[in-house]
Design a protein around this motif. Structure first.
Motif, PDB file in Angstrom:
ATOM      1  N   GLU B  83       0.839  -1.213   0.000  1.00 51.52           N
ATOM      2  CA  GLU B  83       0.000   0.000   0.000  1.00 51.52           C
ATOM      3  C   GLU B  83       0.873   1.262   0.000  1.00 51.52           C
ATOM      4  OE1 GLU B  83      -2.972   0.797  -0.570  1.00 51.52           O
ATOM      5  OE2 GLU B  83      -3.412   2.677   0.461  1.00 51.52           O
ATOM      6  N   ARG B  86       1.994   1.669  -3.503  1.00 52.01           N
ATOM      7  CA  ARG B  86       0.848   2.038  -4.337  1.00 52.01           C
ATOM      8  C   ARG B  86       0.538   3.536  -4.201  1.00 52.01           C
ATOM      9  NH1 ARG B  86      -4.382   3.323  -4.586  1.00 52.01           N
ATOM     10  NH2 ARG B  86      -4.544   3.494  -2.319  1.00 52.01           N
ATOM     11  N   ARG B  87       0.488   4.010  -2.955  1.00 55.68           N
ATOM     12  CA  ARG B  87       0.186   5.432  -2.746  1.00 55.68           C
ATOM     13  C   ARG B  87       1.270   6.329  -3.340  1.00 55.68           C
ATOM     14  NH1 ARG B  87      -1.705   5.872   3.611  1.00 55.68           N
ATOM     15  NH2 ARG B  87      -3.261   4.199   3.569  1.00 55.68           N
ATOM     16  N   GLU B  90       0.746   6.526  -6.967  1.00 55.43           N
ATOM     17  CA  GLU B  90      -0.377   7.385  -7.354  1.00 55.43           C
ATOM     18  C   GLU B  90      -0.016   8.863  -7.211  1.00 55.43           C
ATOM     19  OE1 GLU B  90      -3.062   6.527  -8.829  1.00 55.43           O
ATOM     20  OE2 GLU B  90      -2.907   4.346  -8.647  1.00 55.43           O
ATOM     21  N   VAL B  91       0.720   9.194  -6.151  1.00 52.92           N
ATOM     22  CA  VAL B  91       1.153  10.586  -5.970  1.00 52.92           C
ATOM     23  C   VAL B  91       2.115  10.974  -7.097  1.00 52.92           C
ATOM     24  CG1 VAL B  91       2.427  12.194  -4.488  1.00 52.92           C
ATOM     25  CG2 VAL B  91       0.765  10.615  -3.484  1.00 52.92           C
ATOM     26  N   ARG B 120       0.666   1.997 -14.204  1.00 51.20           N
ATOM     27  CA  ARG B 120      -0.255   3.115 -13.961  1.00 51.20           C
ATOM     28  C   ARG B 120       0.182   4.385 -14.688  1.00 51.20           C
ATOM     29  NH1 ARG B 120      -4.824   4.206 -12.885  1.00 51.20           N
ATOM     30  NH2 ARG B 120      -4.591   5.668 -11.177  1.00 51.20           N
TER      31      ARG B 120
END
Lengths: 208, 208
Positions: B83, B86-87, B90-91, B120
């Motif tokens: 996680e 993942r964060r 995304e940032v 992503r």
């Protein structure tokens, strides 16, 4: 030379003020808050466009790029709403540190959550913009047909219908989109930014 | 004029390419991966300084500004590590969308997590930099005294000691800090960025 000791060769880190100087303006978060349909995203995107036209580096965080990415593992419980706003606040803080004028467009209904974000940012880095469009107007617009669903009970915990919205007590800017056209709202925000020195670089920092 | 309909007045949104054009360079994430003490943060900060000197807008995400902020509610279990990455991914995606050359300096030991971030991001927006400093060298440096603690069993799940590190299979750049000085590593990365067009603005987009 012992290359293994290179790790202790400290480089001076680039500071937030230097990044602002490089970009030619200060950084802060323009935190839009208000009901669904109040006009937060519309105004934020229009302000971003106006800033871009003035060669100011800005970025909008909203449901489109956050809810389906960083916060895709959060729902709409009170706990998840709080974590949603906390994460957005932390990302805003990073963007502001990077020198970017950051705009966030989320309902952010709880006063405590917004105040928490304000406390995490530096003085004058958090500009709260209350998009104070009356509920009746938001509900009449109902662009996403969410109010109708909430009234029919197909959505529960909907802000303004069966979940609370806690208005800011001392927002830096208040806008009622039912009383003025979009262009006026944009001008209102740009005037605030100009008057408070956000659109010029901080002094005393040498550019590279 | 019915002001309540203003919400439907669509402004053209500013695009990623326009933001890149405004800043004068492309955006991507330089994703540093490697053992604790391998030199990720040191190189990332030195690259940021070199980019700043060339008036390139960049930003480093590392433990200092992420672990105590956005990811303060995560620990070091396998699930939380995933996680965590993942964060950060995304940032990074948001920063790249904002036009910023973004550098991340995290161990990021799992190949699947890194590949998830790569997936992503857009093509050529993810530059994986494997800081391939041998474990023995990292352990000898032990700047944070973590390897000693891990060897004594005071820390468990420590990457390289009792938790796995999965090396990248096809990183864009590989660096061994035990074989070259910091300045060479920085030059290696700048050469890559220059050769691949990252340091110039994309064509075909009108500046404001």
């Amino acid at each position: 030379m012992n290359h293994a000791t290179n790790i202790t060769w400290q480089t001076s880190q680039v500071t937030q003020a230097q990044r602002q100087r490089l970009l030619g303006h200060r950084s802060a978060v323009l935190w839009f808050t208000g009901l669904s349909g109040s006009g937060k995203s519309t105004i934020a995107n229009a302000v971003e466009k106006a800033l871009y036209d003035r060669q100011i580096s800005s970025y909008v965080l909203d449901g489109d790029n956050v809810r389906f990415g960083l916060n895709q593992n959060l729902g709409f419980s009170a706990e998840d709403r709080t974590e949603n706003i906390r994460r957005i606040g932390e990302v805003s803080k990073l963007f502001v540190d990077a020198g970017v004028l950051t705009l966030t467009a989320f309902i952010s209904p709880y006063r405590a959550d917004r105040d928490q974000v304000r406390a995490r940012l530096g003085a004058s880095e958090f500009i709260e913009i209350f998009v104070d469009t009356p509920l009746a107007v938001c509900e009449q617009r109902d662009v996403k047909h969410l109010y109708a669903k909430a009234r029919r009970g197909e959505i529960t915990g909907f802000t303004g219908i069966d979940a609370p919205y806690e208005a800011p007590k001392r927002p830096e800017i208040t806008i009622d989109t039912s009383q003025q056209p979009l262009a006026t709202s944009v001008e209102q925000i740009l005037t605030y930014l100009t008057a408070n020195g956000y659109l010029t670089a901080p002094n005393g920092v040498a550019a590279p």
